[in-house]
Each structure stands twice: as structure tokens, then as C-alpha cells.
Design a protein around this motif. Structure first.
Motif, PDB file in Angstrom:
ATOM      1  N   ALA A  82      43.950  33.572  38.803  1.00  0.00           N
ATOM      2  CA  ALA A  82      45.207  34.027  39.405  1.00  0.00           C
ATOM      3  C   ALA A  82      45.850  32.962  40.275  1.00  0.00           C
ATOM      4  N   LEU A 117      51.777  37.949  34.808  1.00  0.00           N
ATOM      5  CA  LEU A 117      50.910  38.955  35.407  1.00  0.00           C
ATOM      6  C   LEU A 117      50.022  39.602  34.346  1.00  0.00           C
ATOM      7  N   GLY A 121      45.865  39.410  34.007  1.00  0.00           N
ATOM      8  CA  GLY A 121      45.033  40.602  33.894  1.00  0.00           C
ATOM      9  C   GLY A 121      44.099  40.545  32.701  1.00  0.00           C
ATOM     10  N   VAL A 155      42.292  44.002  41.330  1.00  0.00           N
ATOM     11  CA  VAL A 155      43.746  44.073  41.087  1.00  0.00           C
ATOM     12  C   VAL A 155      44.522  43.553  42.298  1.00  0.00           C
ATOM     13  N   LEU A 156      44.141  44.005  43.485  1.00  0.00           N
ATOM     14  CA  LEU A 156      44.839  43.558  44.698  1.00  0.00           C
ATOM     15  C   LEU A 156      44.617  42.075  44.945  1.00  0.00           C
ATOM     16  N   ALA A 159      46.771  40.080  42.511  1.00  0.00           N
ATOM     17  CA  ALA A 159      48.178  40.116  42.910  1.00  0.00           C
ATOM     18  C   ALA A 159      48.437  39.175  44.078  1.00  0.00           C
ATOM     19  N   LEU A 162      48.070  35.496  42.824  1.00  0.00           N
ATOM     20  CA  LEU A 162      49.159  35.124  41.923  1.00  0.00           C
ATOM     21  C   LEU A 162      50.444  34.893  42.710  1.00  0.00           C
ATOM     22  N   ALA A 163      50.709  35.732  43.698  1.00  0.00           N
ATOM     23  CA  ALA A 163      51.893  35.536  44.533  1.00  0.00           C
ATOM     24  C   ALA A 163      51.824  34.192  45.259  1.00  0.00           C
ATOM     25  N   THR A 241      49.761  39.621  49.662  1.00  0.00           N
ATOM     26  CA  THR A 241      50.635  39.806  48.497  1.00  0.00           C
ATOM     27  C   THR A 241      52.092  39.873  48.933  1.00  0.00           C
ATOM     28  N   GLY A 245      54.623  36.985  47.978  1.00  0.00           N
ATOM     29  CA  GLY A 245      55.750  37.395  47.151  1.00  0.00           C
ATOM     30  C   GLY A 245      57.079  37.119  47.812  1.00  0.00           C
TER      31      GLY A 245
END
Length: 256
Positions: A82, A117, A121, A155-156, A159, A162-163, A241, A245
């Protein structure tokens, strides 16, 4: 390699969902065909798992060593894909004009981000499957009650990282992204990813717990080793995140 240009079953223009799925497939194939990304995403985490499981250095604290080590390696896999992999890939796509081209295409910027995204995943799911199989052979037995909160943590964490990857890739030149992404990857190994924050020097523990690396690593250890719901770690990841973001939305440049 050029991105796919999907069409609908009737031969007309593809729907937004079809374009997003096609981009996700393209991004996934790109990651899986890239030797350097596979090295960071799968080979190095697998080696780390074997070394941690078969040695007693570093100290991983209480709990069965294989269980604690596996949770940490899962966190490492998330960070590798990520953050490190996406930061480098996106940085060089920006330099080569790929982002500008795709952003102006029917795919759009939203579709490009959703494709990334989705690819992250899929790749993380494959990583966890392979690493989990290796860990099971080595004797890993996760707390069954902690599997659901562990998935939420993954998942969190994905995210959040990745942000942060998009923020880095969109604000720094590609060569700088390459250096910084790899440097951060190395630094985070000892700041909560592989080593529990409780085992760090006292001066580093509170800092590491507030970092996304510490929240991700500790969250997975709490879930998979103790069967707990790491709510405080989730809050830390949500904050990162939001910050990543917002920073990416404000300062991301689609071309050099």
C-alpha cells in the motif's frame, strides 16, 4: 504496457464500474509482473517471517513467537504494497505523463484512484494467503475470534498507507519518491511493524504508537494473538487516512 479501454457488452462505451474494474485488473497485473515490487511485497516479508520464527532476535515480547511474528509480517506486507510499492509506481507514472493521460481519459481521476485501491486490495489478499500458508506450516495458530478485527485493521492500514503513498508520489520527484519510500519502509520495520511498540525503548514507545506503523502492527497483534478489538489503533489509522487523503487532495500534482 498501455491501460485497457473496456467497452460494454453491447459494444458501446463502458460504464464507470467497468472502467474501474478494468483499471484495477491492469494495476494488479502490473504489480504482479514487476519483479522489484514482488520482491518488496512478498519475498522480503516471507524471509522476515522465516527468520523471526526460527530465531530469538529481536525480542517480540509475550505470546507464542510464531503468532507474534506472523502478525508483524502481515503488517509489513500491507506497508510494502500500500505504501512503498504504490508510492514508487505512482511517482514514476507521474513523471512519464501516465497520470495526466489517464486523468483526462474517460476513466477520470476518481477511476484511477479506485483502480489503485482495488489492485492494492487484491495484492494484499494474495500476500496474506501466501504468508499465512507459510506461517501455518511453521506452527501459526491465530486466535479465531480475532480474525474479523484483524481484517478491519488490514483495511484501515491499507487505506492509511495508500493515502500517504499518494501524497508522497504526488509531491516529490520520482527519484526522490524512490529513495524516501524505501527509507521509510526500512525505518518503519522497527517502529511497530515487526517489533511491538511495548518492546521499543521508552522514549520511542509513545511516538511509535501514534504512527500508522505502530497502530497497524499493534492492531494485528492484538487481534490475531490476543483476540482483541484494537479500537484505539483503528482511530490512529483513521486519523492518518484523513490526514494523508487531505494532503494528497490539496497538493497532489498530476504531472511534473
Amino acid at each position: 504496457m498501455t491501460p485497457p479501454t473496456p467497452t460494454s457488452a453491447a459494444g458501446g462505451p463502458a460504464t464507470p464500474l467497468q472502467r474501474w474494474l478494468a483499471q484495477a485488473r491492469f494495476e494488479t497485473a502490473t504489480i504482479l509482473r514487476h519483479g522489484e515490487q514482488l520482491l518488496v511485497a512478498l519475498v522480503l516479508p516471507a524471509l522476515a517471517l522465516v527468520v523471526l520464527a526460527l530465531t530469538d532476535v529481536p525480542d517480540l515480547g509475550s505470546g507464542r513467537r510464531i503468532d507474534v511474528a506472523t502478525a508483524g509480517v502481515f503488517a509489513l506486507a500491507v506497508v510494502s504494497t500500500a505504501f512503498t510499492g504504490q508510492a514508487i509506481a505512482t511517482g514514476f507514472d507521474r513523471r512519464h505523463g501516465v497520470l495526466r493521460f489517464l486523468g483526462a481519459s474517460p476513466l477520470g481521476r476518481e477511476g484511477l484512484l479506485l483502480g489503485k485501491l482495488g489492485a492494492v486490495g487484491v495484492v494484499i489478499a494474495l500476500q496474506l494467503l501466501v504468508l499465512g500458508t507459510i506461517a501455518a506450516v511453521l506452527g501459526w495458530r491465530p486466535a479465531a475470534i480475532g480474525i474479523v478485527p484483524a481484517l478491519v485493521t488490514v483495511v484501515l492500514g491499507a487505506a492509511a498507507f495508500l493515502a500517504l503513498a499518494l501524497f508522497l508520489a504526488g509531491t516529490v520527484r520520482a527519484e526522490g519518491v524512490l529513495a524516501l519510500a524505501n527509507l521509510v519502509w526500512v525505518l518503519l520495520l522497527g517502529l511497530g511493524v515487526l517489533v511491538p511498540t511495548d518492546e521499543l525503548p521508552e522514549s520511542l514507545t509513545p511516538v511509535a504508537r501514534l504512527l500508522p506503523s505502530g497502530a497497524l502492527g499493534d492492531g494485528l497483534r492484538l487481534s490475531l494473538v490476543e483476540g482483541a478489538w484494537p479500537v484505539s489503533q483503528w482511530l490512529v489509522l483513521l486519523v492518518w487516512t484523513a490526514l494523508g487523503g487531505a494532503a494528497a487532495a490539496r497538493w497532489f500534482r498530476w504531472s511534473d
